[in-house]
Design an enzyme around this catalytic site. Structure first.
Site, PDB file in Angstrom:
ATOM      1  N   GLY A   1      19.963 -28.307  39.606  1.00  0.00           N
ATOM      2  CA  GLY A   1      19.063 -29.270  38.951  1.00  0.00           C
ATOM      3  C   GLY A   1      18.548 -28.884  37.579  1.00  0.00           C
ATOM      4  O   GLY A   1      18.257 -29.746  36.760  1.00  0.00           O
TER       5      GLY A   1
ATOM      6  N   GLU B   1      13.291 -23.977  36.233  1.00  0.00           N
ATOM      7  CA  GLU B   1      13.466 -24.827  37.409  1.00  0.00           C
ATOM      8  C   GLU B   1      13.301 -26.290  36.997  1.00  0.00           C
ATOM      9  O   GLU B   1      12.661 -26.590  35.984  1.00  0.00           O
ATOM     10  CB  GLU B   1      12.419 -24.372  38.446  1.00  0.00           C
ATOM     11  CG  GLU B   1      12.391 -25.030  39.768  1.00  0.00           C
ATOM     12  CD  GLU B   1      13.685 -25.103  40.552  1.00  0.00           C
ATOM     13  OE1 GLU B   1      14.691 -25.593  40.010  1.00  0.00           O
ATOM     14  OE2 GLU B   1      13.666 -24.749  41.741  1.00  0.00           O
ATOM     15  N   ASP B   2      13.914 -27.195  37.754  1.00  0.00           N
ATOM     16  CA  ASP B   2      13.750 -28.611  37.440  1.00  0.00           C
ATOM     17  C   ASP B   2      12.403 -29.148  37.911  1.00  0.00           C
ATOM     18  O   ASP B   2      11.685 -29.795  37.160  1.00  0.00           O
ATOM     19  CB  ASP B   2      14.912 -29.451  38.025  1.00  0.00           C
ATOM     20  CG  ASP B   2      15.172 -29.179  39.511  1.00  0.00           C
ATOM     21  OD1 ASP B   2      14.467 -28.350  40.129  1.00  0.00           O
ATOM     22  OD2 ASP B   2      16.108 -29.791  40.071  1.00  0.00           O
TER      23      ASP B   2
ATOM     24  N   ASP C   1       8.076 -28.380  44.137  1.00  0.00           N
ATOM     25  CA  ASP C   1       7.561 -29.238  45.199  1.00  0.00           C
ATOM     26  C   ASP C   1       6.657 -28.375  46.088  1.00  0.00           C
ATOM     27  O   ASP C   1       5.509 -28.121  45.750  1.00  0.00           O
ATOM     28  CB  ASP C   1       8.784 -29.808  45.932  1.00  0.00           C
ATOM     29  CG  ASP C   1       8.429 -30.872  46.943  1.00  0.00           C
ATOM     30  OD1 ASP C   1       8.254 -32.033  46.543  1.00  0.00           O
ATOM     31  OD2 ASP C   1       8.338 -30.546  48.131  1.00  0.00           O
TER      32      ASP C   1
ATOM     33  N   LYS D   1       4.973 -31.095  41.063  1.00  0.00           N
ATOM     34  CA  LYS D   1       4.272 -32.024  41.967  1.00  0.00           C
ATOM     35  C   LYS D   1       3.210 -31.222  42.709  1.00  0.00           C
ATOM     36  O   LYS D   1       3.432 -30.798  43.841  1.00  0.00           O
ATOM     37  CB  LYS D   1       5.242 -32.563  43.025  1.00  0.00           C
ATOM     38  CG  LYS D   1       6.179 -33.642  42.599  1.00  0.00           C
ATOM     39  CD  LYS D   1       6.848 -34.218  43.856  1.00  0.00           C
ATOM     40  CE  LYS D   1       8.286 -34.527  43.606  1.00  0.00           C
ATOM     41  NZ  LYS D   1       9.007 -34.972  44.809  1.00  0.00           N
TER      42      LYS D   1
ATOM     43  N   PHE E   1       9.775 -39.464  44.642  1.00  0.00           N
ATOM     44  CA  PHE E   1      11.060 -38.775  44.527  1.00  0.00           C
ATOM     45  C   PHE E   1      11.701 -39.143  43.192  1.00  0.00           C
ATOM     46  O   PHE E   1      11.991 -40.311  42.934  1.00  0.00           O
ATOM     47  CB  PHE E   1      11.984 -39.117  45.695  1.00  0.00           C
ATOM     48  CG  PHE E   1      13.057 -38.097  45.839  1.00  0.00           C
ATOM     49  CD1 PHE E   1      12.830 -36.928  46.561  1.00  0.00           C
ATOM     50  CD2 PHE E   1      14.285 -38.263  45.216  1.00  0.00           C
ATOM     51  CE1 PHE E   1      13.807 -35.943  46.652  1.00  0.00           C
ATOM     52  CE2 PHE E   1      15.271 -37.291  45.305  1.00  0.00           C
ATOM     53  CZ  PHE E   1      15.032 -36.137  46.030  1.00  0.00           C
ATOM     54  N   VAL E   2      11.911 -38.158  42.358  1.00  0.00           N
ATOM     55  CA  VAL E   2      12.410 -38.420  41.007  1.00  0.00           C
ATOM     56  C   VAL E   2      13.862 -37.974  40.853  1.00  0.00           C
ATOM     57  O   VAL E   2      14.329 -37.076  41.556  1.00  0.00           O
ATOM     58  CB  VAL E   2      11.529 -37.740  39.939  1.00  0.00           C
ATOM     59  CG1 VAL E   2      10.135 -38.324  39.934  1.00  0.00           C
ATOM     60  CG2 VAL E   2      11.478 -36.232  40.143  1.00  0.00           C
TER      61      VAL E   2
ATOM     62  N   ARG F   1      22.131 -37.369  38.576  1.00  0.00           N
ATOM     63  CA  ARG F   1      21.762 -36.202  37.772  1.00  0.00           C
ATOM     64  C   ARG F   1      21.914 -36.489  36.277  1.00  0.00           C
ATOM     65  O   ARG F   1      21.229 -35.907  35.453  1.00  0.00           O
ATOM     66  CB  ARG F   1      22.661 -35.004  38.119  1.00  0.00           C
ATOM     67  CG  ARG F   1      22.396 -34.405  39.491  1.00  0.00           C
ATOM     68  CD  ARG F   1      23.146 -33.085  39.622  1.00  0.00           C
ATOM     69  NE  ARG F   1      23.231 -32.604  40.993  1.00  0.00           N
ATOM     70  CZ  ARG F   1      22.307 -31.859  41.592  1.00  0.00           C
ATOM     71  NH1 ARG F   1      21.215 -31.519  40.966  1.00  0.00           N
ATOM     72  NH2 ARG F   1      22.482 -31.448  42.835  1.00  0.00           N
TER      73      ARG F   1
HETATM   74  P1  IMP Z   1      10.438 -26.396  46.638  1.00  0.00           P
HETATM   75  O1  IMP Z   1      11.048 -25.100  47.060  1.00  0.00           O
HETATM   76  O2  IMP Z   1       9.861 -27.149  47.791  1.00  0.00           O
HETATM   77  O3  IMP Z   1       9.439 -26.254  45.513  1.00  0.00           O
HETATM   78  O4  IMP Z   1      11.629 -27.313  46.209  1.00  0.00           O
HETATM   79  C1  IMP Z   1      12.054 -27.421  44.945  1.00  0.00           C
HETATM   80  C2  IMP Z   1      13.435 -28.037  44.918  1.00  0.00           C
HETATM   81  O5  IMP Z   1      13.509 -29.237  45.705  1.00  0.00           O
HETATM   82  C3  IMP Z   1      13.741 -28.453  43.511  1.00  0.00           C
HETATM   83  O6  IMP Z   1      14.389 -27.405  42.830  1.00  0.00           O
HETATM   84  C4  IMP Z   1      14.636 -29.645  43.712  1.00  0.00           C
HETATM   85  O7  IMP Z   1      15.970 -29.205  43.851  1.00  0.00           O
HETATM   86  C5  IMP Z   1      14.193 -30.258  45.003  1.00  0.00           C
HETATM   87  N1  IMP Z   1      13.278 -31.403  44.770  1.00  0.00           N
HETATM   88  C6  IMP Z   1      11.969 -31.455  45.049  1.00  0.00           C
HETATM   89  N2  IMP Z   1      11.449 -32.649  44.725  1.00  0.00           N
HETATM   90  C7  IMP Z   1      12.453 -33.361  44.183  1.00  0.00           C
HETATM   91  C8  IMP Z   1      12.537 -34.699  43.628  1.00  0.00           C
HETATM   92  O8  IMP Z   1      11.568 -35.479  43.545  1.00  0.00           O
HETATM   93  N3  IMP Z   1      13.745 -35.074  43.163  1.00  0.00           N
HETATM   94  C9  IMP Z   1      14.839 -34.266  43.207  1.00  0.00           C
HETATM   95  N4  IMP Z   1      14.814 -33.017  43.721  1.00  0.00           N
HETATM   96  C10 IMP Z   1      13.622 -32.573  44.216  1.00  0.00           C
HETATM   97 MG    MG Z   2      16.161 -27.202  41.999  1.00  0.00          MG
END
Ligand code: IMP
Ligand code: MG
Length: 180
Positions: free
Chosen positions: A42, A97-98, A101, A129, A152-153, A165
Site C-alpha cells: 500500500g 506506511e499508507d 488502523d 484513523k 474504508f479508503v 490502488r
Molecule cells: P493496522 O495494523 O491495523 O494498523 O493495519 C494497517 C494496515 O491495514 C494498512 O497498512 C492497510 O494495509 C490496511 N488498512 C487499514 N485500513 C484501511 C483502509 O481504510 N483501506 C485500505 N487498507 C486499510
Molecule cells: Mg499497508
C-alpha cells in the site's frame, strides 16, 4: 471513476501535503543517514512521491508483512512475508506506511527495527484513523499526512480486495465502515 467511490481527499490536496512532509523531513534529516522503509504494498505510491520531495540523499528498502485479523486474534501477531534486503545498522530509518488502523503493523515494525541496530527509527503515514487504534498499542506517529474518520479508503496505493490502488485521489467506498 468507479461510481461506488467518492473523493475524500483530492489528488491536489494529497500532493500538497506530501510536499509539506518532504520539506519537514528535509529540514530534520540534514546530515543524517536517511533510509526509507516502505511497507508493501500500500505505501508504494506514497513513498515514491514523498522521496521525490526530500532534498537529501536517501536510500530505500521494502518490507512486506501480514497482520492477523483483529476479529479472531487480538494479540497483534504480525507475520513477515518479505524481509528487508539490507541491514539497518547506523541508518536513520523512517518507516513509510499508507494508513494506520489498529496500529499493530507499525508498532511491530517499530519494535523490530529498534532491535536491529538502526541509529534512529521514526514513523510516517499518509493516513491515520486514530479512532480505530488498539488501546493496547502505544505508537508514536512522527509524520502524518491526514487524520481520517472510520471509513474504508482506497486509492494512492490502498486497495479493497486488491482493486483501486491506482486511483490518483483518496476515495471512500460509499456506505463503508472500516473493518479491514
Ligand atoms: P493496522 O495494523 O491495523 O494498523 O493495519 C494497517 C494496515 O491495514 C494498512 O497498512 C492497510 O494495509 C490496511 N488498512 C487499514 N485500513 C484501511 C483502509 O481504510 N483501506 C485500505 N487498507 C486499510
Ligand atoms: Mg499497508
Amino acid at each position: 471513476m468507479p461510481d461506488n467511490i467518492e473523493v475524500m481527499i483530492s489528488e491536489e490536496q494529497v500532493n500538497a501535503r506530501i510536499c509539506e512532509l518532504g520539506r519537514q523531513i528535509t529540514e530534520e534529516y540534514k546530515g543524517k543517514n536517511l533510509h526509507l522503509v516502505c511497507v508493501l504494498r500500500g505505501a508504494v505510491f506514497f513513498m515514491c512521491e514523498l522521496a521525490k520531495r526530500i532534498e537529501l540523499p536517501v536510500t530505500f528498502d521494502f518490507m512486506s508483512v501480514s497482520s492477523y485479523g483483529s476479529g479472531t486474534v487480538s494479540s497483534g501477531i504480525v507475520r513477515i512475508i518479505k524481509d528487508l534486503e539490507e541491514p539497518l545498522t547506523d541508518k536513520d530509518v523512517i518507516i513509510v506506511e499508507d494508513i494506520i488502523d489498529s496500529g499493530r503493523t507499525l508498532s511491530f515494525l517499530y519494535e523490530l527495527f529498534n532491535t536491529r541496530g538502526a541509529a534512529s527509527v521514526r514513523t510516517c503515514t499518509l493516513l491515520d484513523k486514530p479512532s480505530r487504534r488498539d488501546p493496547e498499542i502505544s505508537l508514536e506517529v512522527d509524520y502524518r499526512g491526514f487524520e481520517v474518520e472510520d471509513k474504508f479508503v482506497v486509492g494512492w496505493g490502498m486497495d479493497y480486495d486488491q482493486r483501486y490502488r491506482n486511483l490518483p485521489f483518496i476515495g471512500v467506498i460509499k456506505g463503508s465502515e472500516s473493518g479491514n
